[in-house]
Design an enzyme around this catalytic site. Structure first.
Site, PDB file in Angstrom:
ATOM      1  CE1 TYR A  68      -3.005  -2.894   0.413  1.00  0.00           C
ATOM      2  CE2 TYR A  68      -3.589  -2.389   2.355  1.00  0.00           C
ATOM      3  CZ  TYR A  68      -3.643  -3.478   1.562  1.00  0.00           C
ATOM      4  OH  TYR A  68      -4.521  -4.157   1.543  1.00  0.00           O
ATOM      5  N   PRO A 213     -15.805  -4.370   2.655  1.00  0.00           N
ATOM      6  CG  PRO A 213     -15.183  -4.087   5.021  1.00  0.00           C
ATOM      7  CD  PRO A 213     -14.774  -4.005   3.681  1.00  0.00           C
ATOM      8  N   GLY A 217     -23.217  -2.221  -3.290  1.00  0.00           N
ATOM      9  CA  GLY A 217     -23.681  -2.157  -4.510  1.00  0.00           C
ATOM     10  C   GLY A 217     -24.959  -1.664  -4.898  1.00  0.00           C
TER      11      GLY A 217
END
Length: 287
Positions: A68, A213, A217
């Site tokens: 990251y 998590p 949608g």
């Protein structure tokens, strides 16, 4: 719903590896970096503030990775939280970065060992609480990758070992070589493709750490299940999505990530949200 400063703690606890208790609502530090998960954030002070506020809200499990940034997220975690004081820090290795949004699996044992050593240095610790194989490299024998994790654990450089984006078969194969404390697969209201892996983890007491998590949608759109539940309970669809995960399995440890203090507060508040059974049933059947 809990609104106290310990909101995340209301989600309850899970014992990683059967002995390291963490609150079941953690924080994922991927999005603290620059665009494309590449380079430093535009506002370093804000990134540090988000990490520190997460702990104030009851988070004691922070998930990061060497890739990251690369390296930026681990450096921010150290700047914000060292010497950690009860906060469990998980990191990952096994993905090369060659540019923004570019990820290449690399599971060569010498590379994984190097990255573990560098993560130890960046985080400022002698032992990494949870060290996860970010991806199983298809070009390297899986047993060699799992064996290196076992070696690091025996050497005291790693306390617990985890896997990311794996199948049940891979979890079982790794478990013959090293104790698997966690599995981190993509899983949310609208992506349940890892249901078999979740069942396996639930049956064997392995932490299941869903990434992405809070994604609801199209279920978050007006008239759909997550939206309707959020309206009924006066919360956000993301909070519904997180609460649904926490109620789905006792081994579930969501790690919602954000660079926004406002969204952090909302996410952590989901730790105290209990969804009524009829709402859970509608969400279960919605996707």
């Amino acid at each position: 719903m809990t609104t106290t400063e310990s909101a995340a703690a209301a989600a309850g606890t899970f014992e990683l590896g059967g002995e390291l208790p963490v609150h079941r609502l953690g924080y994922g530090a991927m999005r603290l970096t620059g665009e494309g998960i590449w380079g430093p954030p535009k506002d370093t002070d804000n990134a540090v503030a988000v990490l520190r506020r997460s702990v104030e809200l009851g988070v004691d499990f922070v998930d990061t990775a060497d890739s990251y940034g690369p390296y930026v997220s681990e450096e921010l975690v150290r700047e914000a939280l060292y010497p950690y004081r009860g906060v469990t820090v998980a990191t990952k290795a096994g993905l090369l970065r060659t540019g923004p949004n570019r990820w290449i699996p690399c599971g060569r044992p010498d590379y994984l060992r190097q990255e573990c050593e560098m993560s130890l240095r960046r985080l400022g610790v002698e032992t990494i609480d949870l060290f996860q194989l970010h991806r199983v490299d298809p070009h390297v024998a899986a047993d060699e990758q799992f064996g290196l994790l076992a070696d690091l654990q025996r050497e005291g450089k790693v306390r617990h070992v985890g896997l990311s984006q794996v199948s049940v078969e891979q979890i079982e194969a790794a478990s013959l070589i090293v104790d698997v404390a966690s599995v981190q697969n993509r899983y949310n209201l609208v992506d349940r493709s890892s249901d078999a892996e979740l069942r396996h983890c639930t049956e064997h007491g392995i932490a299941f750490i869903p990434w992405a998590p809070a994604d609801a949608g199209n279920l978050a759109q007006e008239g759909n299940a997550a939206h309707d539940a959020a309206v009924q309970l006066d919360v956000t669809p993301a909070q519904v999505a997180l609460a649904w995960l926490l109620q789905r399995s006792s081994v579930m440890v969501p790690i919602p990530g954000t660079s926004s203090l406002e969204h952090l507060e909302e996410n952590c508040a989901a730790g105290g949200l209990e969804l009524p059974r009829p709402i859970v049933a509608r969400l279960d059947s919605a996707a």
